[in-house]
Scaffold this active site. Sequence first.
Site, short mmCIF file in Angstrom:
data_model
loop_
_atom_site.label_atom_id
_atom_site.label_comp_id
_atom_site.label_asym_id
_atom_site.label_seq_id
_atom_site.Cartn_x
_atom_site.Cartn_y
_atom_site.Cartn_z
N GLY A 20 0.82 -1.20 0.00
CA GLY A 20 0.00 0.00 0.00
C GLY A 20 0.85 1.25 0.00
O GLY A 20 1.90 1.31 0.64
N SER A 74 1.61 -2.58 4.25
CA SER A 74 1.83 -1.14 4.09
C SER A 74 3.25 -0.87 3.63
O SER A 74 4.17 -1.62 3.93
CB SER A 74 1.60 -0.42 5.42
OG SER A 74 2.70 -0.63 6.31
N ASP A 75 3.41 0.21 2.86
CA ASP A 75 4.75 0.73 2.66
C ASP A 75 5.28 1.13 4.04
O ASP A 75 4.52 1.33 4.99
CB ASP A 75 4.73 1.93 1.72
CG ASP A 75 6.11 2.29 1.19
OD1 ASP A 75 7.07 1.56 1.48
OD2 ASP A 75 6.22 3.31 0.50
N TRP A 76 6.58 1.26 4.15
CA TRP A 76 7.19 1.50 5.45
C TRP A 76 6.69 2.82 6.04
O TRP A 76 6.81 3.88 5.42
CB TRP A 76 8.71 1.47 5.30
CG TRP A 76 9.29 0.09 5.50
CD1 TRP A 76 10.34 -0.25 6.30
CD2 TRP A 76 8.85 -1.15 4.90
NE1 TRP A 76 10.57 -1.60 6.24
CE2 TRP A 76 9.67 -2.18 5.40
CE3 TRP A 76 7.84 -1.49 4.01
CZ2 TRP A 76 9.52 -3.52 5.03
CZ3 TRP A 76 7.68 -2.83 3.64
CH2 TRP A 76 8.51 -3.81 4.15
N ALA A 104 3.64 3.73 6.39
CA ALA A 104 2.47 4.26 5.68
C ALA A 104 1.17 3.97 6.39
O ALA A 104 0.12 4.44 5.96
CB ALA A 104 2.41 3.68 4.27
#
Length: 835
Positions: free
Chosen positions: A238, A271-273, A275
């Site tokens: 994401g 999730s992206d880091w 995010a």
Amino acid sequence: MSEAVSRRSAMRLLAVVGLGAGGCVATVPPGAELRTRATPAPAPEPASAARIDSLLERLTLDEKTALLHGARDPAPLGQAGYVPGIPRLGIPALRLADGPAGVRVARPATALPAPVVLGSAFDPELAREYGRVLGREGRALGQDVLLAPMAHLIRTPYAGRNFETFAEDPRLTADLVAGTVRGIQDEGLIAAVGHFALGDQEHGRDTVDVVASEQTLHETALRGFEAAVGAGAGAVTGARNKVNGLYACESEPLLDHVLRGGWGFEGWVVSDWDATRGTVAAIVAGLDMEMPGGTHFGGPLREAVRAGSVPEGALDLAVRRILSTMDRFGLLAARPAARPARDAAAGARTARKVATAGAVLLRNERATLPLTGAAARSIAVIGPTGQVPSTGGAGRAHVLPDGAAAPLTAIRQRAGNGSTVRYALGEDLYGRALPAALLTPPAALDDRAVDAGRDWTYEGGFRLAADDEWTLLVHYTGQRPAVRLDGEELFPVRQGPAEVFAGGLLGSAPDGMSVRRRTLPLKAGVHRLAVTARGGTGGQRFRLRHTTRATRAADLAEAVRTAKAARSVVLFAYEDATEGSDRTTLALPGGQAALIEAVAAANPRTTVVLNTSSSTTMPWLARTGAVLQMYYPGQEGAGATADVLFGDVDPGGRLTQTFPADERATPVAGDRLRYPGVGGRQEYGEGVHVGHRWYDAQRVAPLFPFGHGLSYTTWHYEKLTVRPGAAPGEPDGLRVEFTVRNTGRRKGTEVAQVYVGPSAALELDQPVRALAGYRRLTLAPGESQRVVVDIDARTLSSWDPARHAWVLGSGRREVFAGRSSRELPLRSKAVVGSR
């Protein structure tokens, strides 16, 4: 934004953007069957659904949430993320590595060419081979999930990570994403495709609200992700940004209605880091895993379940998606498949193959290339990246290679005995030592060692006889030294993106020391200098260096002398793009434009080799003999560049992004709402006219069009025929046939391209011409081939927001064939939907 996002509010949003539940048509590309393992050993037996049910029943609440977020790895391998397993139930830990162009861990790995190079080959099967290298190496290096590929479009030429993705065109991007996903997962590694969705710029990426219409989303930005799902991707990452008012990792319209409800995605969303913004909204919307820690999906999620604000069923659903995907890849088997050994030689072969296949010859006048005869026996190599290889971009895409030769070395080897290959720096990236005698009191600052637990300080200054412009550079290991000039800290911890490079060419010196630089005007007179270096726990090494107007002029003069003394010049130009910041200009950085102008004036047989991230403006173009776009060519880039320069291979690449003639004439120029956004809001105001479609719609002449690329031979196109409904199972499709002939004297590679015009039957916005298909072919001199391109109904359709579905563009359609989006000598018409 309130953390609790109700389904009612999400549905109100759907009424605005048109992403209703069930409103997408799931389309699986032909050949999308999934192979989860390509190794000879049989795949492990998957656990039954009943076993997944049993695991869920036996997991405690603490154990369930532990599977939904990252944690500290007790035995780290240098990867991006770690999820602890549940040993008592036989659930192993997961390790997740960055990987657009190689597996980023603490050990060497094959540094493949940047994905934009792969894209330039227009070859989905090569993308699958590229993916297999990633998949095998990821498994061999102890990883379970690879954060790759990136499915964004190259929407703005300024985006800092354009080199990490493939193309500005939705169709081409979809094909290459699907091929790469299949390759990664052929080897048993889980592909996590990022970043869903619209996270295609670095500027304001954590907060910007990207607004796009329903038609724009489906026809452009979402195409690559849909193809990834069709190819069986195990995970999706994401994005950090908002999409139409909701953070992407909290967007029920995106995660539930489009990704799962529309496309049938059965994997998990991570999730992206950093995010993940909240707990309730994210888990209810469909986010399954938070990275890198458990700020929201750790204790807060457990408390939300206990308090009843999150039903435990939502938790179970997320865990089920993760366990089911792990099971599909054999990770829950009683005896998981053994990890393969690295095959560094095979990885290197693929890296070189991709680098030559994606090399784009932009210009070639006066038979400057290939280097043959006298032109190959007297060569001047100029530019810092001729001596220091530029293998990849910076940031999390930077991979530690097994090794990488310098282009100068490869050119000397290929030129062979009896040839003269001279070298001139042209531009000094790492600086010269500050003379001790210049400083008062005198001090040697070029290579200082500071013991652990000790500090070292210099306080003094220097006098300038005249105004000057200096670039001061600090090279260091350990903690960065503090350098103050006239009371100003030159390299603060937080400094502008133009001065910070995380790895790559500018971020580190050839010996591996980190580098920071600062350019500033200095007045005549005395200047105070203070340097403090701290040994810390492991000791410290540093050097303080500089360049001046005089040293830059000397470098330029040496380059001109070297160019005049040679028959041919190969001038390497660079750019160091990185995650975390966008480009501020499309021009080459530093003094490179002036260097190219001066060298090309001295020797018109100058070839400029571009190691750059994306499109570049070229005010110096007319002076050059040739321009070869190599982008970031990976660890085998030196040999690949020599292969193309000397004509051992035909330059096989074609541009997957339009190069503008002027920065004032791009799809985002003059409209800050389109890029970088105004007040935290950005609008995809170009609609479906992304990339080359915008240039066609606006009748803007580019410097080089999408699909452009020269060959060392010549080509002729003829005998175009278009028939409706000829493709098997596609009664509403078209079959396009034409002949391509190699009319030159050399074997060559061509990328034949087919475009289709709009349908008058649809009252929807449509491109002037859309890429409908392509074929990569290699022909001997005089050889011809009948090319067949089948255009399916999906390609001939537009997304209708009133129906929330794809609608066929029936009626008379114009079809074009040729060498680029602007070189289309063949055209014909056919009726769509006539059967």
